[in-house]
Scaffold this active site. Structure first.
Site, mmCIF file in Angstrom:
data_model
loop_
_atom_site.group_PDB
_atom_site.id
_atom_site.type_symbol
_atom_site.label_atom_id
_atom_site.label_comp_id
_atom_site.label_asym_id
_atom_site.label_seq_id
_atom_site.Cartn_x
_atom_site.Cartn_y
_atom_site.Cartn_z
ATOM 1 N N TYR A 170 -22.113 -9.543 -34.324
ATOM 2 C CA TYR A 170 -22.489 -9.527 -35.746
ATOM 3 C C TYR A 170 -22.745 -10.939 -36.270
ATOM 4 C CZ TYR A 170 -20.183 -5.042 -35.106
ATOM 5 O OH TYR A 170 -19.792 -3.820 -34.627
ATOM 6 N N TYR A 190 -15.873 4.292 -38.714
ATOM 7 C CA TYR A 190 -16.596 3.440 -37.762
ATOM 8 C C TYR A 190 -16.524 4.096 -36.380
ATOM 9 C CZ TYR A 190 -18.055 -0.196 -34.619
ATOM 10 O OH TYR A 190 -18.724 -0.870 -33.633
ATOM 11 N N ASP A 213 -12.191 10.498 -32.783
ATOM 12 C CA ASP A 213 -12.459 9.195 -32.175
ATOM 13 C C ASP A 213 -11.152 8.400 -32.212
ATOM 14 O OD1 ASP A 213 -13.108 6.577 -31.628
ATOM 15 O OD2 ASP A 213 -14.870 6.514 -32.941
ATOM 16 N N LYS A 225 -11.160 1.119 -25.848
ATOM 17 C CA LYS A 225 -10.416 -0.106 -26.158
ATOM 18 C C LYS A 225 -9.195 -0.352 -25.262
ATOM 19 C CE LYS A 225 -12.079 -1.511 -30.608
ATOM 20 N NZ LYS A 225 -12.930 -0.569 -31.316
HETATM 21 C C1 PLP Z 1 -14.282 -0.102 -31.287
HETATM 22 C C2 PLP Z 1 -14.556 1.289 -31.692
HETATM 23 C C3 PLP Z 1 -15.668 1.991 -31.214
HETATM 24 C C4 PLP Z 1 -16.712 1.358 -30.317
HETATM 25 O O1 PLP Z 1 -16.200 0.989 -29.083
HETATM 26 P P1 PLP Z 1 -16.993 -0.123 -28.210
HETATM 27 O O2 PLP Z 1 -16.217 -0.202 -26.946
HETATM 28 O O3 PLP Z 1 -16.960 -1.380 -29.014
HETATM 29 O O4 PLP Z 1 -18.371 0.389 -28.012
HETATM 30 C C5 PLP Z 1 -15.837 3.304 -31.612
HETATM 31 N N1 PLP Z 1 -14.942 3.904 -32.433
HETATM 32 C C6 PLP Z 1 -13.854 3.267 -32.894
HETATM 33 C C7 PLP Z 1 -12.895 3.990 -33.766
HETATM 34 C C8 PLP Z 1 -13.634 1.934 -32.560
HETATM 35 O O5 PLP Z 1 -12.567 1.293 -33.047
#
Ligand code: PLP
Length: 451
Positions: free
Chosen positions: A25, A162, A265, A294
């Site tokens: 970013y 997000y 997610d 992550k």
């Molecule tokens: C970091 C994140 C993503 C994206 O993961 P990347 O490995 O950066 O592509 C998607 N959803 C959530 C909730 C996140 O914190």
């Protein structure tokens, strides 16, 4: 002659970086604040600034929430070396290997499971969190098509969410903050429910009103929606926002009522961060599709996973396409899977629960003084997450620099200065993190603090 010119001797690594690399970013700029990492061990990073000066800092970010067991963890190091001695990568089309099979079994054994709820039975290993979200969205659309509802191609998402930076994932991120306006032709048009009430202030009437809003949207768009996607309990990069578990149960009920798949997610919240192994467990629900990433490899290598129910897997496999239409080159990378297995075995030992509780106590206590600062709007914590929400945008370079002077690495965004320390942070390291955050905010943003 080699096409690679040796860089002039007087150029620092940071200067060389600035002339050739992009950062997240960020503009392609020669004035970006940067620090060079020379070494990392436990929760400490050795940094060098532009002037060549060294700083030792504790990493309050866990390298974007991933390095839960710390740097150079002996068990993860050993797992990587063992796998390296066998093979680092093989394709996953037509081939398989022990690290992938073991990882799928471990993930399914640890994943949320509740009587009377869907059962997660199948794992797709992707190469990053965003990709796992893409796969989840595609799977949901394929499921609806396979179930005779091909018009269901859109998603109900929650404002403030997000879900990643690839196109379909961006399309379910917050429509205002989520970069939608930059890509009007690229992003799908989805349906956005209001953000739930905040956990700290929610009363039953607020929750009931929110439930009505979501139910209305689901009814109005039911025949064009494939699923609901949400980050459970904690919205991370969308604002470090905590909401009540009751709201998750509402999403589960509404999904059931309208034939929608519930996609959770847990890329940020998974693996203990919020005080339960998965945030869905605060609400006692199980999604139809779960994304993790992550911390999956303890922050060693890029890897994510999408888990789904047997019902979804069977429907898609016997649908018109006859397959889940995705297959990354580095799918199920053996090195990443081997390290993930070592990380999951550490978590399976159970010590994370005490660690996260200790960090929660330490952050709650250490961040409390920030509530007295004029610049601070709210202090909130959940699990090993501590957040200072400022009234105005954070001066990111100034706060970063001030925190480094106090021995802490933070990466604020928007109006948020937060910590998500590695689980191995001791009580005194956690106290140092909280002190550094409070002092940095006071020095940069508070009149009283800088006076
Ligand atoms: C970091 C994140 C993503 C994206 O993961 P990347 O490995 O950066 O592509 C998607 N959803 C959530 C909730 C996140 O914190």
């Amino acid at each position: 002659m080699s096409p690679i010119q040796p860089s002039p001797i007087q150029q620092s690594l940071i200067q060389r970086d600035r002339s050739v690399l992009w950062h997240p970013y960020a503009p392609a700029s020669d004035s970006l604040p940067l620090w060079q990492v020379g070494d990392a061990q436990g929760i400490r990073l050795q940094l060098r600034d532009e002037a060549g000066q060294r700083h030792e800092v504790v990493d309050a970010m866990s390298s974007w929430w991933s390095v839960i067991h710390g740097y150079r963890n002996p068990l993860l190091d050993a797992a990587a070396k063992r796998q390296l001695a066998q093979f680092s990568h093989v394709m996953f089309g037509g081939l398989t290997h022990e690290p992938a099979v073991e990882l799928a079994e471990l993930l399914l054994a640890l994943a949320p499971s509740e009587p009377g709820q869907p059962r997660l039975e199948r794992v797709f290993l992707a190469d990053s969190g965003s990709v796992s979200v893409e796969v989840a969205l595609k799977l949901a659309v394929q499921f609806q098509t396979a179930s005779g509802r091909p018009r269901r191609q859109r998603f109900l998402s929650i404002r403030g969410g997000y879900h990643g930076d690839t196109a379909a994932a961006m399309g379910v991120c917050d429509p205002v903050d989520g970069m939608h306006s930059a890509f009007p032709g690229l992003l799908a048009s989805n349906v956005f429910a209001p953000r739930p009430p905040s956990a700290g202030m929610a009363n039953p009437e607020d929750i009931a009103r929110w439930k009505d809003d979501v139910a209305r949207l689901a009814s109005a768009h039911g025949d064009e929606l494939a699923g609901i996607i949400a980050e459970p309990i904690l919205q991370g990069a969308g604002g470090m926002f905590i909401y009540p578990a009751e709201c998750l149960r509402i999403l589960r009920d509404i999904a059931n009522e309208h034939g929608l798949l519930l996609i959770l997610d847990e890329i940020a919240t998974g693996f203990g961060r919020t005080g339960e192994l998965f945030a869905a467990q605060h609400a006692g629900i199980v999604p139809d599709i779960l994304c993790v990433g992550k911390a999956l490899t303890g922050g060693y290598l890029t890897l994510a996973a999408m888990l789904c129910t047997g019902e979804v897997a069977r429907a898609v496999s016997s649908g018109p396409a006859g397959a889940l239409l995705h297959g990354p080159t580095f799918m199920a990378n053996p090195l990443a899977c081997a390290v993930a297995n070592a990380s999951l075995k550490i978590l399976d030992g159970g010590a994370w629960r005490e660690d996260v509780a200790r960090i929660e106590t330490g952050l709650a206590k250490g961040l409390t003084p920030a509530a007295a600062l004029d610049a601070v709007k709210e202090v909130r914590t959940i699990g090993a997450v501590g957040v200072l929400e400022l009234r105005d945008a954070v001066d990111v370079p100034a706060v970063t620099q001030a925190a480094i002077r106090h021995g802490v690495w933070v990466r604020p965004f928007r109006n948020l200065v937060y910590a998500m320390p590695p689980y191995i942070s001791t009580a005194s390291e956690t106290a140092l993190i909280a002190e550094g955050m409070v002092a940095a905010v006071a020095e940069v943003h508070d009149r009283a603090g800088s006076a």
